[in-house]
Design a protein around this motif. Structure first.
Motif, PDB file in Angstrom:
ATOM      1  N   GLU A 167       3.758   1.503  -1.327  1.00 38.90           N
ATOM      2  CA  GLU A 167       4.303   1.602  -2.671  1.00 38.90           C
ATOM      3  C   GLU A 167       3.286   2.252  -3.609  1.00 38.90           C
ATOM      4  OE1 GLU A 167       5.855  -1.584  -5.972  1.00 38.90           O
ATOM      5  OE2 GLU A 167       6.524  -1.885  -3.905  1.00 38.90           O
ATOM      6  N   GLN A 168       2.023   1.845  -3.461  1.00 43.20           N
ATOM      7  CA  GLN A 168       0.962   2.462  -4.248  1.00 43.20           C
ATOM      8  C   GLN A 168       0.834   3.943  -3.896  1.00 43.20           C
ATOM      9  OE1 GLN A 168      -1.226   1.243  -6.574  1.00 43.20           O
ATOM     10  NE2 GLN A 168      -0.594  -0.881  -6.568  1.00 43.20           N
ATOM     11  N   THR A 213       1.626  -8.279  -6.133  1.00 41.03           N
ATOM     12  CA  THR A 213       2.713  -7.313  -6.287  1.00 41.03           C
ATOM     13  C   THR A 213       3.623  -7.644  -7.459  1.00 41.03           C
ATOM     14  OG1 THR A 213       2.703  -6.905  -3.898  1.00 41.03           O
ATOM     15  CG2 THR A 213       4.672  -6.254  -5.108  1.00 41.03           C
ATOM     16  N   SER A 261      -3.600   7.939  -0.391  1.00 40.96           N
ATOM     17  CA  SER A 261      -4.002   6.960  -1.405  1.00 40.96           C
ATOM     18  C   SER A 261      -5.353   6.330  -1.082  1.00 40.96           C
ATOM     19  CB  SER A 261      -2.935   5.866  -1.547  1.00 40.96           C
ATOM     20  OG  SER A 261      -2.693   5.242  -0.300  1.00 40.96           O
ATOM     21  N   GLN A 272      -4.375  -5.079  -7.735  1.00 39.49           N
ATOM     22  CA  GLN A 272      -5.155  -3.883  -7.463  1.00 39.49           C
ATOM     23  C   GLN A 272      -4.264  -2.663  -7.624  1.00 39.49           C
ATOM     24  OE1 GLN A 272      -6.822  -5.144  -3.468  1.00 39.49           O
ATOM     25  NE2 GLN A 272      -8.541  -3.931  -4.195  1.00 39.49           N
ATOM     26  N   ASP A 273      -4.507  -1.880  -8.644  1.00 38.23           N
ATOM     27  CA  ASP A 273      -3.740  -0.652  -8.847  1.00 38.23           C
ATOM     28  C   ASP A 273      -4.513   0.528  -8.277  1.00 38.23           C
ATOM     29  OD1 ASP A 273      -1.465  -1.650 -10.212  1.00 38.23           O
ATOM     30  OD2 ASP A 273      -2.694  -1.890 -12.016  1.00 38.23           O
ATOM     31  N   ALA A 274      -3.828   1.330  -7.465  1.00 37.11           N
ATOM     32  CA  ALA A 274      -4.466   2.544  -6.960  1.00 37.11           C
ATOM     33  C   ALA A 274      -4.859   3.442  -8.128  1.00 37.11           C
ATOM     34  CB  ALA A 274      -3.513   3.281  -6.021  1.00 37.11           C
ATOM     35  N   TYR A 303      -8.209   0.909  -7.400  1.00 34.39           N
ATOM     36  CA  TYR A 303      -8.227  -0.278  -6.547  1.00 34.39           C
ATOM     37  C   TYR A 303      -9.157  -1.393  -7.034  1.00 34.39           C
ATOM     38  CZ  TYR A 303      -5.523   2.416  -3.200  1.00 34.39           C
ATOM     39  OH  TYR A 303      -4.532   3.155  -2.598  1.00 34.39           O
ATOM     40  N   ARG A 326       0.833  -1.205   0.000  1.00 31.37           N
ATOM     41  CA  ARG A 326       0.000   0.000   0.000  1.00 31.37           C
ATOM     42  C   ARG A 326       0.868   1.256   0.000  1.00 31.37           C
ATOM     43  NH1 ARG A 326      -5.823   0.472   0.570  1.00 31.37           N
ATOM     44  NH2 ARG A 326      -6.215   2.712   0.565  1.00 31.37           N
TER      45      ARG A 326
END
Length: 510
Positions: free
Chosen positions: A41-42, A467, A120, A317-319, A329, A39
């Motif tokens: 990192e996102q 990831t 985020s 899941q990409d922010a 997400y 998270r």
């Protein structure tokens, strides 16, 4: 900077003074949460994008040769940019008398400045509900206080977060991706507490010995404390046996109530008012017995019919949404494993799909192959099926030409977790959890082939899978090949684990 107070340290203090002290002086006592690291990192990606929110900007981030932040240089650059008349300064840095903060976006507003704190988190998660916004107020209030101490006039304070209703179509629309929330009232109220809190926090940073604080609601609010396991041990909560904190589906405040009353071990909880599953967990643990209800297991197995298809998905899941038609997400399915048993006497077949690592939307190819691999009207098993059902429904909505077949698969999914969740099969080693990662080692403690820790270190859990997949496209070919192989073997073990659990249920039903 060991004795300096930053905004992250200030918010750590606001949650618990001991949290601050441990964060600074004993960081190794923290329990590492891979999901939280992902998270963060996102969050870096989100923060970098948000810098573009108001057009041209200057970022003052400066690093030393060892990669650490050069805070002195950042403070000097910030002042230079303010003096030059720069409109938007990112990571604007300020320091005064041991207090330091970096503002995500500092935006000029007449003769003053507005603070924009970027998170985020997604909106409308925070929509209009003060209780959901309150956790962000201390962070922003501290920044306002530091800037004010430095002689900066702060006019407005805002929270910037992701718009969960944003759907990407074509190029990323930065302004639509983000939502800005006025935090004036919450921050102004929180600002009243900052002077006293900063003094107290500095006192904590000056302590040679670790401060003593008992377990309380602050261990989980507003965030789960990374030092919770460490503090439990300090307060006499055993590590080598189940305790009240391991009870199945008991809210944290109730667990604390038992803890403060001295009812920590299962032996101390015997005779207390617990629900049926909690009582079963306690009694099975104390007596070292299993709880098996063959009739309930048989009733479940009677709902199944050959051929059986054991299905498991992996998602990312990409922010920041990467593909057309996706939201922040959103779960993007990129892989599945499938074990198939056509009849009682037939050998198992295994099929799998892992999308190409080319950065393109993986869902169409996966949906097409899934329809080829699972016929209509067959019995499919998933573990905690809401996840698989949800992803299939999303695919059906995205691809109308495949919708009938996909929804037929979804409508025929049976949940393998049901007999465990119903309390028909429990062994103490499950530890009050019915997830496949708890059930599998409890039922097969000596089977090394079912041990996820024996897989490649590249991928041993769903967080690893989530990831690693989007990173493969940027890896050298040999690393990419190893990563894809690790993903395949991990997902394969997920469905083989389901097979073994189903077989075990069959034996227990006899």
């Amino acid at each position: 900077m060991s004795k300096a107070l930053s905004k992250s340290r200030y918010t750590a203090f606001c949650q618990c003074p001991k949290n601050l002290w441990l964060k600074v002086f004993e960081p190794d006592k923290a329990t590492v949460d891979p999901a939280l690291e992902a998270r963060f990192e996102q969050g870096s990606v989100v923060g970098d994008l948000a810098m573009q929110l108001f057009g041209d900007y200057v970022e003052v981030t400066t690093k030393n040769t060892d990669g650490s932040l050069d805070l002195t240089a950042m403070v000097e650059k910030t002042q230079q940019e303010m003096d030059k008349g720069t409109e938007n300064i990112c990571e604007a840095s300020f320091a005064r008398e041991g207090h330091y903060c970096a503002v995500d976006i500092l935006r000029r507003n007449g003769d003053g400045w507005d603070i924009y704190e970027v998170k985020s988190s997604s909106f409308p998660e925070c929509d209009g509900e003060e209780t959901k916004l309150e956790k962000y107020a201390p962070d922003i209030a501290y920044q306002k206080w530091v800037l004010t101490q430095c002689g900066v006039k702060v006019i407005n304070t805002y929270l910037v977060c992701l718009n969960s209703n944003y759907v990407r179509h074509g190029e990323l629309d930065i302004k639509s991706l983000f939502v800005t929330i006025d935090m004036r009232d919450l921050v102004d109220n929180e600002c009243l507490k900052v002077p006293a809190r900063t003094r107290q926090a500095m006192e904590v940073l000056g302590m040679e010995d670790e401060p003593d604080y008992d377990l309380s609601e602050h261990c989980m609010k507003p965030y789960t404390c990374a030092f919770f396991d460490y503090c439990k041990c300090q307060r006499g909560v055993p590590k080598d046996e189940p305790t009240v904190f391991d009870l199945y589906r008991m809210n944290f405040s109730k667990k604390l109530e038992h803890y403060h009353a001295g009812r920590i071990t299962f032996d101390a909880l015997r005779g207390e008012k617990l629900n049926d599953k909690q009582q079963m967990q306690v009694e099975c643990t104390l007596n070292d017995t299993k709880h098996i209800n063959p009739d309930g297991i048989r009733d479940f197995l009677d709902t199944l019919s050959y051929p059986l298809y054991f299905l498991d998905f992996e998602t990312m899941q990409d922010a920041v949404p990467q593909y057309d038609g996706t939201k922040p997400y959103q779960q993007i399915t990129f892989q599945y494993s499938l074990h198939i048993k056509e009849s009682a006497d037939a050998p198992y077949q295994h099929k799998e799909y892992l999308a190409p690592s080319d950065g393109k939307d993986p869902r169409r190819g996966l949906a097409e192959q899934l329809c080829k691999d699972i016929p209509m009207n067959v019995c499919t098993l998933a573990y905690n099926k809401m996840f698989e059902c949800g992803r299939i429904k999303e695919l059906a909505e995205l691809y109308p030409d495949l919708a009938v077949h996909l929804m037929n698969i979804r409508d025929h999914i049976v949940d393998l977790i049901d007999p465990f969740r119903a309390g028909d099969y429990y062994v103490p080693a499950m530890g009050g959890s019915f997830s496949i990662k708890s059930v599998l080692p409890a039922l097969f403690p000596d089977d090394s082939s079912l041990n996820y820790h024996n897989l490649s270190g590249l991928c041993q859990n769903g967080g690893d899978a989530m990831t690693i997949f989007p990173k493969i496209q940027h890896m050298p070919s040999d690393e990419a090949k190893a990563a894809r192989e690790a993903l395949l073997r991990y997902c394969e073990l997920d469905t083989w684990a389901m097979v073994k659990v189903w077989e075990k249920l069959g034996k227990m039903a006899k």
